[in-house]
Design an enzyme around this catalytic site. Structure first.
Site, PDB file in Angstrom:
ATOM      1  N   CYS A  79       0.970  -1.237  -0.055  1.00 32.32           N
ATOM      2  CA  CYS A  79      -0.133  -0.102  -0.038  1.00 32.32           C
ATOM      3  C   CYS A  79       0.759   1.293  -0.141  1.00 32.32           C
ATOM      4  CB  CYS A  79      -0.834   0.085   1.216  1.00 32.32           C
ATOM      5  SG  CYS A  79      -1.915   1.427   1.554  1.00 32.32           S
ATOM      6  N   CYS A 192      -0.767   3.815  -6.655  1.00 34.66           N
ATOM      7  CA  CYS A 192      -1.844   3.324  -5.551  1.00 34.66           C
ATOM      8  C   CYS A 192      -2.145   1.753  -6.018  1.00 34.66           C
ATOM      9  CB  CYS A 192      -3.049   4.128  -5.461  1.00 34.66           C
ATOM     10  SG  CYS A 192      -4.358   3.105  -4.583  1.00 34.66           S
TER      11      CYS A 192
HETATM   12  N1  DGL Z   1      -3.816   0.577  -2.120  1.00 35.53           N
HETATM   13  C1  DGL Z   1      -3.582   1.773  -1.464  1.00 35.53           C
HETATM   14  C2  DGL Z   1      -2.557   2.712  -1.694  1.00 35.53           C
HETATM   15  O1  DGL Z   1      -1.494   2.110  -2.364  1.00 35.53           O
HETATM   16  C3  DGL Z   1      -4.490   2.343  -0.561  1.00 35.53           C
HETATM   17  C4  DGL Z   1      -5.510   3.336  -1.091  1.00 35.53           C
HETATM   18  C5  DGL Z   1      -6.483   3.499   0.212  1.00 35.53           C
HETATM   19  O2  DGL Z   1      -6.884   2.899   0.984  1.00 35.53           O
HETATM   20  O3  DGL Z   1      -6.752   4.807  -0.062  1.00 35.53           O
HETATM   21  O4  DGL Z   1      -2.190   3.562  -1.820  1.00 35.53           O
END
Ligand code: DGL
Length: 281
Positions: A79, A192
């Protein structure tokens, strides 16, 4: 079992705010097919992108504690938002654990961009983070490439609802991508881990908007993260030597059916190799 063998066969823990980190898990599974993998989708608290750094840190610690209880040998923070907000603290909190985080692929993008203009799609929290600001300013000064950040508010929610193909997703992408295409961005960083699941849609939209132009280059760092974890395990003699392909254990504090669907349909984990659990941390 001898203690070295026990350490080598321990699982790798992977987590994200929700389903997005599965885009990274997919690469880890391809790169390290014999490793036991535990995935946590903190979907009960998604999205992270509009939370404060303190809230994201609190969730990252709670999830890492949960994974530590399962005796992981390494942690992948799949993440970008949690990496930017929490990885420094996680490394201090768990000094003995191998920890790998995400970094938006600004460097590869700066090499590939011909127009010298790169769009960076990420959450608001990632874009506002010190980590991102530092990286983009430094690379821009070194390479002369302009990085144009675009916070894609609402996109993670669409992907979490498994509505990647819904009209609302298309409209959101149009809103976020058109201004970037208008200023001749030719490379887009997927900053993301949820966004690789709308990569096809992004390609469709960009080629519909600039039908005679070269296809836009998308940069996703999931594969690089898988290689990094492979290297760190090898360095510490922690690569699993068993030739089995273990079950993948996935945990959610959201809807287990959504997680199961995403695992089997988005990243093609066979149902007989998958175990889905709920947790309530
Ligand atoms: N998958 C996420 C990232 O890489 C999380 C996004 C979120 O929960 O807002 O930033």
């Amino acid at each position: 079992m001898a203690s070295e063998e026990f350490a080598r066969s321990a699982p790798i823990g992977v987590f994200d705010s929700g389903l997005g980190g599965l885009s990274v898990l997919q690469h880890i599974r391809q790169t390290l097919p014999h490793e036991a993998l535990l995935y946590v989708a903190d979907s009960g608290f998604a999205p992270y992108g509009d939370k404060t750094s303190a809230e994201i840190l609190e969730r990252s610690i709670a999830v890492t504690d949960f994974l530590q209880c399962k005796k992981i040998k390494a942690l992948v923070v799949a993440c970008n938002t949690a990496t930017a907000a929490a990885i420094k603290h996680l490394r201090l909190h768990y000094p003995d654990l191998i920890i790998v985080g995400m970094e938006p692929g600004l460097k590869p993008a700066s090499i590939l961009s011909k127009t010298r203009k790169v769009g960076v799609l990420a959450t608001l929290s990632t874009i506002q983070s010190e980590k991102y600001q530092h990286l983009s300013t430094k690379l821009s000064a070194e390479t002369g490439v302009e990085f144009i950040p675009q916070a894609c508010i609402g996109l993670v929610d669409q992907i979490e609802k498994a509505e990647a193909n819904a009209d609302q997703t298309w409209l959101l992408l149009q809103k976020y991508l058109r201004p970037l295409l208008d200023i001749k961005v030719d490379t887009l960083v997927l900053g993301c881990t949820h966004y690789p699941f709308v990569a096809k849609l992004i390609q469709q939209l960009t080629s519909a908007y600039i039908p005679d132009g070269d296809p836009i280059t998308l940069i996703d760092t999931g594969k690089a993260v898988a290689s990094q974890i492979q290297r760190l395990l090898a360095e510490r003699y922690l690569t699993n030597t068993s030739r089995d392909t273990p079950h993948i254990h996935v945990y959610t504090n959201g809807n287990p059916e959504n997680l199961k669907h995403a695992c089997t349909h988005w990243i093609n984990i066979p149902e007989d190799k998958l175990s889905v659990f709920t947790f309530n941390t």
